[in-house]
Design a protein around this motif. Structure first.
Motif, mmCIF file in Angstrom:
data_model
loop_
_atom_site.group_PDB
_atom_site.id
_atom_site.type_symbol
_atom_site.label_atom_id
_atom_site.label_comp_id
_atom_site.label_asym_id
_atom_site.label_seq_id
_atom_site.Cartn_x
_atom_site.Cartn_y
_atom_site.Cartn_z
ATOM 1 N N ALA A 1 0.784 -1.318 -0.183
ATOM 2 C CA ALA A 1 0.093 -0.051 0.035
ATOM 3 C C ALA A 1 0.847 1.438 -0.015
ATOM 4 O O ALA A 1 0.477 2.246 -0.503
ATOM 5 C CB ALA A 1 -1.077 0.029 1.136
ATOM 6 N N TYR B 1 -1.789 2.566 -3.020
ATOM 7 C CA TYR B 1 -2.662 3.327 -2.490
ATOM 8 C C TYR B 1 -2.586 4.382 -1.633
ATOM 9 O O TYR B 1 -3.453 5.274 -1.172
ATOM 10 C CB TYR B 1 -3.689 2.201 -1.834
ATOM 11 N N TYR C 1 -3.205 -6.544 2.110
ATOM 12 C CA TYR C 1 -4.479 -5.615 2.527
ATOM 13 C C TYR C 1 -5.225 -6.242 3.841
ATOM 14 O O TYR C 1 -5.082 -7.517 4.193
ATOM 15 C CB TYR C 1 -5.091 -5.309 1.471
#
Length: 629
Positions: free
Chosen positions: A56, A60, A380
């Motif tokens: 991440a 993201y 995740y």
């Protein structure tokens, strides 16, 4: 309304936002990491862009990369979902500076409520009741230890920045305070990049009750009633319901007023949630989540609203209607389906989803981020989907949820589905014995290992159904033999164990030697090459398998293996150390969870293959031990 919306998230929330936005006429742009190239949310958008590798931090959480995609795609708004950048004030500011609307509150509100210490100070000034505690800047061990003594044990140590149960640990007495403080700091630093903590009085039987709020750009703030989120594991929610049951009307009104006052104190705009700890008839401010919550569907089902739609409408400048809030209708319950092994302390699991089937029907809703064939990785959160049920009252909603869980199929790796089946039918849940210690208190019933199918039920299943894969020329004859009916040994797996069965062919059908069939309370259904068998709170998938190998598949008990990929964050022993049975040896962080490894027996550490901070792959050895003679 916006012309083009970029969704800066993944999973079921990204799918949900995409569907609502497209219904409103928006063009939808998705972003994805290399691990999510074929994810469900990618196909739900009009166009999609890769933003980096799987971790991440390289995808993201890259605000600059996401903004660059938004500019190139012509997006005039970004919806951050929840998690990742949703409560990042700098990202909200960067969106505004780029001329792109941020679907959420302003950066000032995010900053004020993102710090637990600052939010507590604001709430005290706004007259919102708070739990006694310490929210000071001095973070020395001595000061924190003294404040804990002043507050009185047990105390709760909480990360000052962030939420979701990360960096949150109870200390029950002075003897364990410093060890729990060190653990909370380590978790807080890893999760939020900020090791600061605050202290609060630890209530022994608290309920977790929250109020959904919504504010427009004209300064109007309303509540959308309560939710109860008390059923938790590791301070993270498992089951949520709306409205929160068993509250007096006076307390309910106080919660509504306190939530609106809390939002008004920071001039809140868009959707948010004010969370409270409730014990008896007292309620204390816990925190405010400046974003959409995972559990927002239960509020939607009892109000008839689409909260994502109202997020977009408010962000585009629309005012809230004068007839808000609508009165709640009926009751809704939600459970979170996780890739985790509940029996083994909710240990996260990884693998490929081979089957994901949940019944559809009136009063049922599935918000899924995965489908059959998708891979669940360690990068995740392990949440796969949310199952939500609505009913005219609480009992009807729980009944509908329980029936749907019994009929659901989720295969490919360990999941919490068996645990959820038991939870939905647990008599204490039905009796409203709600508090955050619910799961721990009923662990014996909720977290027991799944049981093999009883022999009488197995006989009933095979007597009623004979999958084509299990039949052959032998089954198409009556089995007559001069010396008795024909029989043979077959091996059937029920997902828990493999049964070796003496199957006898009789005029009445296939029977098991010496077993009387009993189908009481069970339902049977053909399931491809298998038989699906369900009873209230239990489910099995019976399938013919080859005879198992005789060799033992058990590994070396003295080798501690990483169950999933992760990072070694604590190493408490070295080669040559002697250890006692049950002693904590190492801690690994994986899928936003800390996994603790204890000595399975007293002995000596032979080798430590990895160093502190190392990335460890699934199946790799963390420690090698030899037992005492």
């Amino acid at each position: 309304m916006f012309r083009t919306l970029l969704i800066a998230n993944r999973g079921e929330i990204a799918v949900r936002i995409a569907r609502t936005a497209r219904r409103l006429g928006c063009r939808v742009v998705a972003v994805y990491s290399e691990a999510d190239r074929h994810a469900l949310h990618v196909g739900a958008a009009d166009e999609a862009h890769c933003i980096g590798p799987a971790p991440a931090a390289q995808s993201y959480l890259r605000a600059d990369t996401i903004l660059d995609v938004a500019r190139r795609a012509g997006a005039d708004a970004i919806h951050p979902g929840y998690g990742f950048l949703s409560e990042n004030a700098a990202f909200a500011e960067a969106c505004t500076a780029s001329g792109i609307a941020f679907v959420g509150p302003g950066p000032e509100a995010i900053r004020a409520m993102g710090s637990k210490a600052e939010s507590k100070r604001l709430m005290v000034a706004a007259g919102v009741p708070t739990v006694p505690g310490y929210h000071g800047e001095d973070q020395s061990d001595a000061v924190l230890e003294a404040e804990a003594q002043r507050i009185g044990f047990p105390v709760l140590i909480k990360a000052s920045a962030g939420g979701g149960g990360k960096g949150m640990r109870p200390a029950y007495g002075p003897a364990d305070f410093l060890a729990e403080l060190a653990g909370a700091r380590r978790e807080a630093q890893a999760a939020f990049g900020d090791a600061r903590v605050l202290l609060e009085r630890y209530l022994t039987r608290p309920r977790h009750v929250e109020v959904q709020v919504l504010g427009d750009q004209r300064g109007r703030i309303i509540h959308l009633h309560t939710r109860d989120c008390s059923v938790q594991r590791r301070h993270q929610k498992v089951l949520e319901e709306a409205p929160a049951p068993a509250l007096s009307e006076a307390l309910r009104e106080r919660l509504h007023d306190a939530a609106v006052n809390a939002a008004r104190a920071v001039a809140y705009v868009n959707a948010g949630t004010v969370e409270f700890i409730v014990e008896g008839d007292e309620a204390y401010f816990l925190e405010m989540n400046t974003r959409l919550q995972v559990e927002h569907p239960v509020t939607e089902l009892v109000t008839g609203l689409d909260l994502v739609e109202w997020q977009l409408r408010v962000a585009s400048g629309e005012a809230l209607p004068g007839d808000f809030p609508p009165l709640p209708r009926g009751h809704a319950v939600e459970v979170r389906l996780y890739a985790e092994d509940a029996v083994h302390d909710f240990r996260p699991s990884t693998g490929r989803v081979t089957r994901l089937e949940v019944p559809e029907g009136e009063g049922l809703r599935l918000d899924a981020g995965f489908r059959a064939g998708d891979a669940v990785t360690s990068f995740y959160d392990p949440m796969l989907a949310k199952l939500i049920a609505w009913g005219q009252d609480r009992e009807a909603a729980l009944d509908r949820l329980a029936a749907a869980l019994d009929a659901a199929t989720l295969e490919g790796f360990a999941t919490n589905l068996p645990f959820l089946r038991r939870l939905a039918r647990h008599p204490a849940l039905r009796a409203l014995e709600l508090d955050t210690g619910f799961i721990a208190r009923h662990a014996d019933a909720l977290l027991a290992a799944p049981q093999p199918m009883p022999a009488k039920l197995l006989a009933a299943a095979l007597g009623r159904h004979r999958p084509e894969s299990a039949s052959g020329p032998w089954d198409r004859r009556d089995g007559f033999r001069l010396h008795g009916a024909a029989e043979r040994v077959e091996h059937w797996s029920d997902g828990v164990t493999t049964h070796a069965l003496v199957v006898r062919r009789a005029p009445s059908g296939v029977t098991l030697d010496g077993v009387t069939p009993d189908a009481s309370g069970a339902q049977f259904a053909a399931d491809g090459k298998a038989i699906r068998v369900t009873r209230p709170g239990e489910a099995w998938r019976l399938e013919r398998v080859e005879a198992p190998a005789s060799a033992s598949e058990a590994g070396d008990a003295g080798t501690l293996l990483a169950p999933i990929p992760g990072r070694l964050v604590q190493l408490l022993v070295a080669a040559g150390d002697r250890v006692a049975e049950g002693q904590l040896l190492a801690v690994m962080e994986a899928m936003k969870t800390e996994l603790k490894f204890h000595a399975p027996f007293a002995g000596r550490i032979e080798s430590v293959p990895h160093a502190l901070g190392d990335a460890v792959e699934e199946g790799e050895a963390l420690l090698l031990l030899t037992p005492d003679q």
